[in-house]
Design a protein around this motif. Sequence first.
Motif, PDB file in Angstrom:
ATOM      1  N   ASN A 135     -14.285  -2.541  43.105  1.00 28.81           N
ATOM      2  CA  ASN A 135     -15.390  -2.539  43.567  1.00 28.81           C
ATOM      3  C   ASN A 135     -16.559  -2.737  42.578  1.00 28.81           C
ATOM      4  OD1 ASN A 135     -14.816  -2.263  46.180  1.00 28.81           O
ATOM      5  ND2 ASN A 135     -15.055   0.042  45.828  1.00 28.81           N
ATOM      6  N   GLY A 136     -16.380  -4.061  41.590  1.00 24.13           N
ATOM      7  CA  GLY A 136     -17.094  -4.419  40.616  1.00 24.13           C
ATOM      8  C   GLY A 136     -18.341  -5.249  40.959  1.00 24.13           C
ATOM      9  N   MET A 137     -19.525  -5.351  40.384  1.00 19.19           N
ATOM     10  CA  MET A 137     -20.660  -6.128  40.566  1.00 19.19           C
ATOM     11  C   MET A 137     -21.253  -6.267  39.267  1.00 19.19           C
ATOM     12  SD  MET A 137     -22.783  -3.275  42.834  1.00 19.19           S
ATOM     13  CE  MET A 137     -21.380  -2.079  42.624  1.00 19.19           C
ATOM     14  N   ARG A 138     -21.766  -7.590  38.937  1.00 20.75           N
ATOM     15  CA  ARG A 138     -22.191  -8.032  37.725  1.00 20.75           C
ATOM     16  C   ARG A 138     -23.966  -8.430  38.116  1.00 20.75           C
ATOM     17  NH1 ARG A 138     -18.489 -11.019  34.839  1.00 20.75           N
ATOM     18  NH2 ARG A 138     -17.724  -8.947  34.369  1.00 20.75           N
ATOM     19  N   PHE A 139     -24.703  -7.859  37.626  1.00 26.89           N
ATOM     20  CA  PHE A 139     -26.216  -8.363  37.654  1.00 26.89           C
ATOM     21  C   PHE A 139     -26.691  -9.133  36.471  1.00 26.89           C
ATOM     22  CE2 PHE A 139     -25.738  -4.665  40.223  1.00 26.89           C
ATOM     23  CZ  PHE A 139     -26.031  -5.161  41.313  1.00 26.89           C
ATOM     24  N   ALA A 140     -27.627 -10.407  36.531  1.00 29.36           N
ATOM     25  CA  ALA A 140     -28.202 -10.664  35.338  1.00 29.36           C
ATOM     26  C   ALA A 140     -29.499 -11.084  35.860  1.00 29.36           C
ATOM     27  CB  ALA A 140     -27.435 -12.065  34.807  1.00 29.36           C
ATOM     28  N   ALA A 141     -30.689 -10.777  34.997  1.00 23.20           N
ATOM     29  CA  ALA A 141     -31.971 -11.228  35.174  1.00 23.20           C
ATOM     30  C   ALA A 141     -32.239 -12.478  34.322  1.00 23.20           C
ATOM     31  CB  ALA A 141     -32.886  -9.883  34.916  1.00 23.20           C
ATOM     32  N   LEU A 142     -32.874 -13.505  34.659  1.00 20.55           N
ATOM     33  CA  LEU A 142     -33.241 -14.546  33.981  1.00 20.55           C
ATOM     34  C   LEU A 142     -34.714 -14.822  33.646  1.00 20.55           C
ATOM     35  CD1 LEU A 142     -30.544 -16.915  36.159  1.00 20.55           C
ATOM     36  CD2 LEU A 142     -30.189 -15.423  34.067  1.00 20.55           C
ATOM     37  N   ASP A 143     -34.890 -15.379  32.548  1.00 21.81           N
ATOM     38  CA  ASP A 143     -36.495 -15.855  32.258  1.00 21.81           C
ATOM     39  C   ASP A 143     -36.670 -17.199  32.828  1.00 21.81           C
ATOM     40  OD1 ASP A 143     -35.427 -17.541  30.794  1.00 21.81           O
ATOM     41  OD2 ASP A 143     -35.929 -16.395  28.617  1.00 21.81           O
ATOM     42  N   ALA A 144     -37.914 -17.649  32.802  1.00 25.88           N
ATOM     43  CA  ALA A 144     -38.346 -18.780  33.410  1.00 25.88           C
ATOM     44  C   ALA A 144     -37.638 -19.999  32.696  1.00 25.88           C
ATOM     45  CB  ALA A 144     -39.734 -19.193  32.792  1.00 25.88           C
ATOM     46  N   ALA A 145     -36.861 -19.960  31.621  1.00 26.62           N
ATOM     47  CA  ALA A 145     -36.077 -20.914  30.933  1.00 26.62           C
ATOM     48  C   ALA A 145     -34.602 -20.694  31.388  1.00 26.62           C
ATOM     49  CB  ALA A 145     -36.355 -20.955  29.306  1.00 26.62           C
ATOM     50  N   GLY A 146     -34.410 -19.853  32.059  1.00 26.59           N
ATOM     51  CA  GLY A 146     -32.789 -19.647  32.488  1.00 26.59           C
ATOM     52  C   GLY A 146     -32.063 -18.898  31.692  1.00 26.59           C
ATOM     53  N   GLU A 147     -32.723 -18.214  30.483  1.00 30.44           N
ATOM     54  CA  GLU A 147     -32.083 -17.266  29.558  1.00 30.44           C
ATOM     55  C   GLU A 147     -32.018 -15.960  30.057  1.00 30.44           C
ATOM     56  OE1 GLU A 147     -30.652 -18.580  26.702  1.00 30.44           O
ATOM     57  OE2 GLU A 147     -31.228 -20.476  27.414  1.00 30.44           O
ATOM     58  N   VAL A 148     -30.576 -15.497  29.772  1.00 35.75           N
ATOM     59  CA  VAL A 148     -30.616 -14.167  30.266  1.00 35.75           C
ATOM     60  C   VAL A 148     -31.458 -12.879  29.543  1.00 35.75           C
ATOM     61  CG1 VAL A 148     -28.803 -12.193  30.395  1.00 35.75           C
ATOM     62  CG2 VAL A 148     -28.218 -14.419  30.778  1.00 35.75           C
ATOM     63  N   LEU A 149     -32.381 -12.373  30.381  1.00 38.16           N
ATOM     64  CA  LEU A 149     -33.004 -11.373  29.749  1.00 38.16           C
ATOM     65  C   LEU A 149     -32.291  -9.943  29.688  1.00 38.16           C
ATOM     66  CD1 LEU A 149     -36.312 -11.561  31.519  1.00 38.16           C
ATOM     67  CD2 LEU A 149     -35.858 -11.726  29.200  1.00 38.16           C
ATOM     68  N   ASP A 150     -31.297  -9.607  30.813  1.00 41.60           N
ATOM     69  CA  ASP A 150     -30.519  -8.371  30.831  1.00 41.60           C
ATOM     70  C   ASP A 150     -29.522  -8.834  31.751  1.00 41.60           C
ATOM     71  OD1 ASP A 150     -29.751  -5.800  30.379  1.00 41.60           O
ATOM     72  OD2 ASP A 150     -31.377  -4.878  31.295  1.00 41.60           O
ATOM     73  N   GLU A 151     -28.216  -8.340  31.279  1.00 42.37           N
ATOM     74  CA  GLU A 151     -26.972  -8.390  32.322  1.00 42.37           C
ATOM     75  C   GLU A 151     -26.334  -7.081  32.184  1.00 42.37           C
ATOM     76  OE1 GLU A 151     -23.882 -11.883  32.686  1.00 42.37           O
ATOM     77  OE2 GLU A 151     -24.023 -10.939  30.697  1.00 42.37           O
ATOM     78  N   GLN A 152     -25.703  -6.585  33.204  1.00 43.34           N
ATOM     79  CA  GLN A 152     -24.994  -5.351  33.418  1.00 43.34           C
ATOM     80  C   GLN A 152     -24.047  -5.256  34.468  1.00 43.34           C
ATOM     81  OE1 GLN A 152     -25.789  -2.626  31.262  1.00 43.34           O
ATOM     82  NE2 GLN A 152     -27.471  -3.406  30.467  1.00 43.34           N
ATOM     83  N   THR A 153     -22.842  -4.839  34.387  1.00 42.51           N
ATOM     84  CA  THR A 153     -21.846  -4.653  35.225  1.00 42.51           C
ATOM     85  C   THR A 153     -21.693  -3.257  35.570  1.00 42.51           C
ATOM     86  OG1 THR A 153     -20.717  -6.590  34.234  1.00 42.51           O
ATOM     87  CG2 THR A 153     -19.188  -5.009  35.578  1.00 42.51           C
ATOM     88  N   TYR A 154     -21.843  -3.123  36.972  1.00 35.87           N
ATOM     89  CA  TYR A 154     -21.599  -1.785  37.490  1.00 35.87           C
ATOM     90  C   TYR A 154     -20.204  -1.643  38.492  1.00 35.87           C
ATOM     91  CZ  TYR A 154     -26.492  -0.996  36.495  1.00 35.87           C
ATOM     92  OH  TYR A 154     -27.552  -0.858  35.543  1.00 35.87           O
ATOM     93  N   TYR A 155     -19.750  -0.456  38.697  1.00 37.85           N
ATOM     94  CA  TYR A 155     -18.346  -0.313  39.441  1.00 37.85           C
ATOM     95  C   TYR A 155     -18.863   0.903  40.581  1.00 37.85           C
ATOM     96  CZ  TYR A 155     -16.356  -2.570  35.778  1.00 37.85           C
ATOM     97  OH  TYR A 155     -15.887  -3.433  34.642  1.00 37.85           O
ATOM     98  N   SER A 156     -18.757   0.651  41.730  1.00 37.91           N
ATOM     99  CA  SER A 156     -18.979   1.621  42.695  1.00 37.91           C
ATOM    100  C   SER A 156     -17.724   2.355  43.088  1.00 37.91           C
ATOM    101  CB  SER A 156     -19.396   0.775  44.093  1.00 37.91           C
ATOM    102  OG  SER A 156     -19.521   1.767  45.377  1.00 37.91           O
ATOM    103  N   VAL A 157     -17.381   3.346  42.647  1.00 39.15           N
ATOM    104  CA  VAL A 157     -16.153   4.260  42.667  1.00 39.15           C
ATOM    105  C   VAL A 157     -15.810   5.017  43.603  1.00 39.15           C
ATOM    106  CG1 VAL A 157     -16.078   3.725  40.014  1.00 39.15           C
ATOM    107  CG2 VAL A 157     -16.928   5.665  41.154  1.00 39.15           C
ATOM    108  N   GLY A 158     -16.789   4.992  44.811  1.00 39.22           N
ATOM    109  CA  GLY A 158     -16.317   5.916  45.920  1.00 39.22           C
ATOM    110  C   GLY A 158     -17.496   6.980  46.123  1.00 39.22           C
ATOM    111  N   GLY A 159     -17.922   7.110  47.212  1.00 39.62           N
ATOM    112  CA  GLY A 159     -18.722   8.182  47.924  1.00 39.62           C
ATOM    113  C   GLY A 159     -19.985   7.706  47.366  1.00 39.62           C
ATOM    114  N   GLY A 160     -20.457   6.728  46.852  1.00 42.64           N
ATOM    115  CA  GLY A 160     -21.661   6.425  46.628  1.00 42.64           C
ATOM    116  C   GLY A 160     -21.622   6.555  44.827  1.00 42.64           C
ATOM    117  N   PHE A 161     -20.898   6.954  44.249  1.00 39.98           N
ATOM    118  CA  PHE A 161     -20.982   6.964  42.892  1.00 39.98           C
ATOM    119  C   PHE A 161     -20.771   5.562  42.260  1.00 39.98           C
ATOM    120  CE2 PHE A 161     -19.377  11.159  44.063  1.00 39.98           C
ATOM    121  CZ  PHE A 161     -19.492  12.228  42.992  1.00 39.98           C
ATOM    122  N   ILE A 162     -21.628   5.356  41.205  1.00 42.84           N
ATOM    123  CA  ILE A 162     -21.561   4.194  40.362  1.00 42.84           C
ATOM    124  C   ILE A 162     -21.273   4.470  38.999  1.00 42.84           C
ATOM    125  CG2 ILE A 162     -23.063   2.751  42.083  1.00 42.84           C
ATOM    126  CD1 ILE A 162     -25.321   3.005  40.140  1.00 42.84           C
TER     127      ILE A 162
END
Length: 475
Positions: A135-162
């Motif tokens: 259960n993996g997910m990766r988020f990236a926030a981009l600026d107006a030029a399309g450059e990555v401001l922040d990027e993080q990967t999370y795992y949902s490991v059961g019971g709502g735990f991340i």
Amino acid sequence: MAISVFDLFTVGIGPSSSHTVGPMRAGHAFVAGIAARGKLAGVAGLRVDLFGSLAATGHGHGTFTAVLLGLEGFDPETVLPSEVEAALARIEETGELRVGAELGAAANGAEPAIVQFGVADIVLRPLTVLETHTNGMRFAALDAAGEVLDEQTYYSVGGGFIVRDGAEEKILDRLAEQLAEQPYPFTTAAELLVHSESNGLSIAEVMFANELVSRDEESICSGLAHIWDVMEGCKNSALTRTGVLPGGLNVRRRAPEWHRKLSEQDPDRDPVFWQEWINLVALAVNEENASGGRVVTAPTNGAAGIIPAVLFYATHYAPGAATWSPDEKQRVVVDFLLAAAAIGVLFKEQASISGAEVGCQGEVGSASSMAAAGLAQILGGTPQQVENAAEIAMEHNLGLTCDPIGGLVQIPCIERNAIAASKAINAAKMALMGDGEHHVTLDEVIITMRETGKDMSDKYKETARGGLAVNVIEC
């Protein structure tokens, strides 16, 4: 790991703790981190990648919309179903996501970032499984030029735990510190029983003493009373909702009609009808969960009906229950949930409660085991009998696959909760007929569950690629 009763029992929305609550929490955590670093104003675009089981069954589990809600800053613990419906309708109509709009104080005064983003923009990678968890997910926030401001990967490991990628060691260090502070630390049933026997404490009392490290007695009891209230409210809400469940399977809601029939057949709560009432409660809670309603992860959403159903049995059919005062009933509920949570800790420590990781044995099986322990506890069981009740319930859920039709938490999930609740009650009764001695220990069963999950084909682990999910025609 210092797992609290309030980690195992949390309030969220349906239909899935790992596929709805976890992704919403991950989206919320990602945008809260951006706000905390003062970067929210610079967000002009987003990229979201979902991997493995989240991508494979996300549509039926509400994963995609949960991600959107989390990125707007909604918290699954507090968001109401009416707010969910309104927010999703707005997003669909405008095509705009108000990133961080619901963060409140966590936004540090920053205005939300308005970006063009919706369900169709989420990238799905169902055949790609990240190393840490399916259960993996990766988020990236981009600026107006399309450059990555922040990027993080999370795992949902059961019971709502991340878990955030790269933060595992820090989390383990912090939990190790908390564990060291507990008077009775345990990660196995054997350790739990040693604490009980050497200190003359019940399973519930051991768990309570450990909870006192981080909370006072009043907040523990009031917090667990709130958990019970939400469980009751979830059941009661389902009894008023007719029609069919959302998602396209056209599964009819049965709880209102069952309740009407039972109320006519059993107006005075004759104990002969206990089985019918337990079935009804489990069914009602899971219909509410399937509707995206407000539920308690216990320890997951897919298994949310089992503990409320067995708690209903405890508070209505236990000896003397009819004469309990409100305070006595609350004490019973507190002891039940504490004992159940102690068993839940063992599953989190030694195996998993994630259907995407070990199949439904990790969800329904662990919930049935926890419920059996809670019931044996309040019926006067010794620590050995409580452990035996948990062992019996889990032993007879080994190998249970997770193969929901259409990826929806409806078939076989709803009825499966009712069956597992009855198993829990029977397991507790069987354990109480004995003296606590038995051949197979709970630790051995949990390890067996973990190993069975490893050997189980991925198509039977919440991917909708095997079992009923492919052999039953969706209609």
